[in-house]
Design a protein around this motif. Structure first.
Motif, PDB file in Angstrom:
ATOM      1  N   ASP A 103       0.769  -1.271  -0.120  1.00 30.28           N
ATOM      2  CA  ASP A 103       0.021   0.120  -0.059  1.00 30.28           C
ATOM      3  C   ASP A 103       0.962   1.284   0.014  1.00 30.28           C
ATOM      4  O   ASP A 103       1.907   1.212   0.414  1.00 30.28           O
ATOM      5  CB  ASP A 103      -0.847  -0.024   1.355  1.00 30.28           C
ATOM      6  CG  ASP A 103      -1.655  -1.307   1.246  1.00 30.28           C
ATOM      7  OD1 ASP A 103      -2.104  -1.746   0.225  1.00 30.28           O
ATOM      8  OD2 ASP A 103      -2.244  -1.690   2.263  1.00 30.28           O
ATOM      9  N   TRP A 104       0.436   2.214  -0.782  1.00 31.54           N
ATOM     10  CA  TRP A 104       1.111   3.512  -0.928  1.00 31.54           C
ATOM     11  C   TRP A 104       1.505   4.304   0.534  1.00 31.54           C
ATOM     12  O   TRP A 104       0.490   4.502   1.365  1.00 31.54           O
ATOM     13  CB  TRP A 104       0.625   4.364  -1.838  1.00 31.54           C
ATOM     14  CG  TRP A 104       1.198   5.621  -2.095  1.00 31.54           C
ATOM     15  CD1 TRP A 104       0.979   6.903  -1.619  1.00 31.54           C
ATOM     16  CD2 TRP A 104       2.371   6.023  -2.906  1.00 31.54           C
ATOM     17  NE1 TRP A 104       1.661   8.016  -2.342  1.00 31.54           N
ATOM     18  CE2 TRP A 104       2.779   7.311  -2.847  1.00 31.54           C
ATOM     19  CE3 TRP A 104       3.176   5.252  -3.485  1.00 31.54           C
ATOM     20  CZ2 TRP A 104       3.807   7.679  -3.599  1.00 31.54           C
ATOM     21  CZ3 TRP A 104       4.107   5.546  -4.141  1.00 31.54           C
ATOM     22  CH2 TRP A 104       4.558   6.977  -4.192  1.00 31.54           C
ATOM     23  N   ARG A 105       2.769   4.297   0.598  1.00 24.15           N
ATOM     24  CA  ARG A 105       3.215   5.025   1.989  1.00 24.15           C
ATOM     25  C   ARG A 105       2.890   4.163   3.135  1.00 24.15           C
ATOM     26  O   ARG A 105       2.614   4.931   4.454  1.00 24.15           O
ATOM     27  CB  ARG A 105       2.656   6.194   1.969  1.00 24.15           C
ATOM     28  CG  ARG A 105       3.456   7.180   0.824  1.00 24.15           C
ATOM     29  CD  ARG A 105       3.034   8.719   1.288  1.00 24.15           C
ATOM     30  NE  ARG A 105       3.580   9.318  -0.045  1.00 24.15           N
ATOM     31  CZ  ARG A 105       3.794  10.783  -0.197  1.00 24.15           C
ATOM     32  NH1 ARG A 105       3.284  11.266   0.599  1.00 24.15           N
ATOM     33  NH2 ARG A 105       4.496  11.370  -1.218  1.00 24.15           N
ATOM     34  N   LYS A 106       2.675   2.965   3.044  1.00 23.85           N
ATOM     35  CA  LYS A 106       2.368   2.161   4.341  1.00 23.85           C
ATOM     36  C   LYS A 106       3.141   0.890   4.188  1.00 23.85           C
ATOM     37  O   LYS A 106       3.829   0.642   3.064  1.00 23.85           O
ATOM     38  CB  LYS A 106       0.780   1.913   4.078  1.00 23.85           C
ATOM     39  CG  LYS A 106       0.029   3.017   4.299  1.00 23.85           C
ATOM     40  CD  LYS A 106      -1.433   2.463   4.413  1.00 23.85           C
ATOM     41  CE  LYS A 106      -2.745   3.566   4.442  1.00 23.85           C
ATOM     42  NZ  LYS A 106      -4.032   3.158   4.187  1.00 23.85           N
ATOM     43  N   ALA A 107       3.083   0.211   5.390  1.00 26.01           N
ATOM     44  CA  ALA A 107       3.914  -1.012   5.437  1.00 26.01           C
ATOM     45  C   ALA A 107       2.864  -2.154   5.412  1.00 26.01           C
ATOM     46  O   ALA A 107       3.256  -3.469   5.556  1.00 26.01           O
ATOM     47  CB  ALA A 107       4.385  -1.202   6.797  1.00 26.01           C
ATOM     48  N   SER A 108       1.692  -2.077   4.914  1.00 22.88           N
ATOM     49  CA  SER A 108       0.722  -2.913   4.698  1.00 22.88           C
ATOM     50  C   SER A 108       0.444  -3.583   3.047  1.00 22.88           C
ATOM     51  O   SER A 108       0.790  -2.702   2.385  1.00 22.88           O
ATOM     52  CB  SER A 108      -0.492  -2.506   5.335  1.00 22.88           C
ATOM     53  OG  SER A 108      -1.115  -1.318   4.585  1.00 22.88           O
ATOM     54  N   PHE A 109      -0.121  -4.726   3.041  1.00 19.47           N
ATOM     55  CA  PHE A 109      -0.375  -5.218   1.695  1.00 19.47           C
ATOM     56  C   PHE A 109      -1.903  -5.617   1.784  1.00 19.47           C
ATOM     57  O   PHE A 109      -2.169  -6.694   1.785  1.00 19.47           O
ATOM     58  CB  PHE A 109       0.434  -6.346   1.533  1.00 19.47           C
ATOM     59  CG  PHE A 109       2.049  -6.387   1.498  1.00 19.47           C
ATOM     60  CD1 PHE A 109       2.499  -6.116   0.155  1.00 19.47           C
ATOM     61  CD2 PHE A 109       2.754  -6.177   2.607  1.00 19.47           C
ATOM     62  CE1 PHE A 109       3.986  -5.803   0.192  1.00 19.47           C
ATOM     63  CE2 PHE A 109       3.908  -5.988   2.442  1.00 19.47           C
ATOM     64  CZ  PHE A 109       4.597  -5.627   1.297  1.00 19.47           C
TER      65      PHE A 109
END
Length: 120
Positions: A103-109
């Motif tokens: 995800d953009w600018r996150k550490a998640s998928f």
């Protein structure tokens, strides 16, 4: 070209890092990234073989971008490997990888769903 296993894995890591770092935000598409990465790996590692003092004589590999039902059942990438030993025996194997965009600018998928992860 001859290489040790350490040199080979180092080249794999560098190729992955370089391949992905060349992609801008507008090109962040799972299929595009996967196809570019496979192309870069093939180009960088083509013709390499291992030298060692162990029992392995030759290691052949192929990497594929899966599509359709194969992609749905196994993931985005298939790696097929064949190891020939000096005593004449062979070992055949396969590994499958699923590519997901972070995800953009996150550490998640968020594109990776728990049922899909359990299936793989």
């Amino acid at each position: 070209m001859e290489s040790s296993l350490d040199e080979f894995t180092g080249r794999i890591e560098n190729t992955i890092r370089n391949s992905i770092s060349e992609i801008t935000g507008h090109e962040w598409n799972e299929d595009f990234i996967t196809l570019k990465l496979l192309s870069d790996l093939r180009r960088e590692l083509d013709g390499m073989y291992f030298t060692s003092n162990d029992r392995k004589n030759k290691i052949d590999w192929q990497i594929y971008k899966l599509k359709g039902n194969f992609e749905n059942n196994f993931g985005d990438i298939a790696l097929v490997i064949n190891i020939n030993y000096k005593d004449g025996t062979d070992l055949h194997g396969a590994a499958f990888l699923e590519a997901k965009k972070r995800d953009w600018r996150k550490a998640s998928f968020s594109a990776m769903k728990i049922p899909q992860a359990k299936k793989y």
